[in-house]
Design a protein around this motif. Structure first.
Motif, mmCIF file in Angstrom:
data_model
loop_
_atom_site.group_PDB
_atom_site.id
_atom_site.type_symbol
_atom_site.label_atom_id
_atom_site.label_comp_id
_atom_site.label_asym_id
_atom_site.label_seq_id
_atom_site.Cartn_x
_atom_site.Cartn_y
_atom_site.Cartn_z
ATOM 1 N N ALA A 279 0.841 -1.203 0.000
ATOM 2 C CA ALA A 279 0.000 0.000 0.000
ATOM 3 C C ALA A 279 0.873 1.247 0.000
ATOM 4 O O ALA A 279 0.598 2.218 -0.712
ATOM 5 C CB ALA A 279 -0.920 0.002 1.216
ATOM 6 N N MET A 280 1.936 1.209 0.773
ATOM 7 C CA MET A 280 2.859 2.340 0.839
ATOM 8 C C MET A 280 3.409 2.683 -0.536
ATOM 9 O O MET A 280 3.502 3.847 -0.931
ATOM 10 C CB MET A 280 4.001 1.998 1.799
ATOM 11 N N ALA A 281 3.778 1.656 -1.296
ATOM 12 C CA ALA A 281 4.341 1.866 -2.629
ATOM 13 C C ALA A 281 3.331 2.485 -3.585
ATOM 14 O O ALA A 281 3.712 3.148 -4.556
ATOM 15 C CB ALA A 281 4.850 0.544 -3.197
ATOM 16 N N ALA A 282 2.032 2.283 -3.305
ATOM 17 C CA ALA A 282 0.985 2.773 -4.203
ATOM 18 C C ALA A 282 0.471 4.156 -3.819
ATOM 19 O O ALA A 282 -0.311 4.750 -4.562
ATOM 20 C CB ALA A 282 -0.181 1.775 -4.228
ATOM 21 N N LEU A 283 0.887 4.670 -2.668
ATOM 22 C CA LEU A 283 0.408 5.974 -2.217
ATOM 23 C C LEU A 283 1.118 7.108 -2.952
ATOM 24 O O LEU A 283 2.221 6.946 -3.469
ATOM 25 C CB LEU A 283 0.633 6.129 -0.709
ATOM 26 N N SER A 284 0.489 8.265 -2.955
ATOM 27 C CA SER A 284 1.091 9.454 -3.543
ATOM 28 C C SER A 284 2.384 9.792 -2.819
ATOM 29 O O SER A 284 2.471 9.660 -1.591
ATOM 30 C CB SER A 284 0.117 10.628 -3.425
#
Length: 217
Positions: free
Chosen positions: A68-73
């Motif tokens: 999820a972290m990798a997909a956040l802005s």
């Protein structure tokens, strides 16, 4: 009135989620805009609501906290929640640019400080977890001693003032607090931190702090 820090919480344990939300909402400068139970929902909510800081559990269904972290802005700072069994995941999170990590057993003040630090571009290192991470960064014995010597050699490139700044970064102090301790302006501290990261070839404050801890443990 100063805008409040917009926080997203993601944890798959409903009781933990509720407790974290209660703690954060007790701070007048924090606003919990979303509380979700999986990583996919965290990414969706962050994109929809505009989040300053995401507080993510490591292990969640559908999408892990790390994925999820990798997909956040890039504009969303991330603080990882962890238990002692999650240190390898935390190392991965640090390499991906997490602003900090905290134990789920931390105090309310620690949790609030971690979120504020992340929003300010600082980092918060939960000391017990930092010690656990360091055991993974280098083995004991002769190999461990070599890791410490290598870390010390990297730190030797810093000026005395930069070394002072890094020591306080490793203690989890914000730029403002470092400025107070060293009688420097906050912009000057930021400049020193930037130089430290460049000299040490670190991507963020957490990595630099861990390197300092490795050299001095």
């Amino acid at each position: 009135m100063t805008a409040r820090i917009r926080v997203l919480i993601a944890d798959d344990e409903p009781l933990m989620l509720a407790g974290i939300r209660t703690v954060l909402e007790s701070a007048p400068d924090l606003e919990v805009v979303a509380a979700v139970t999986d990583g996919a929902a965290a990414v969706a909510a962050a994109g929809r609501l505009g989040v300053d800081v995401a507080l993510l559990d490591v292990r969640m269904p559908l999408l892990s906290g790390l994925d999820a972290m990798a997909a956040l802005s890039p504009g969303t700072a991330v603080v990882i929640l962890t238990s002692f069994g999650d240190e390898p995941s935390v190392l991965r999170a640090l390499s991906q640019g997490a602003s900090g990590y905290v134990l789920k057993t931390c105090t309310p003040d620690e949790l609030i400080r971690a979120v504020r630090s992340a929003h300010n571009g600082d980092a918060y290192l939960s000391p017990p977890v930092a010690r656990q991470v360091l055991t993974l960064l280098g083995p004991s014995g002769a190999a461990g001693a070599e890791h410490r010597r290598a870390a010390a050699r990297r730190l030797s490139t810093l000026s005395p003032r930069e070394a002072d700044v890094l020591r306080l970064v490793a203690e989890g102090l914000s730029n403002a607090d470092i400025g107070t301790h060293l009688h420097m302006t906050e912009p000057s501290v930021k400049t020193h931190v930037s130089r430290i990261l460049t000299k040490l070839d670190c991507t963020n404050r957490v990595q630099a702090a861990l390197l300092h801890r490795e050299a001095t443990r």
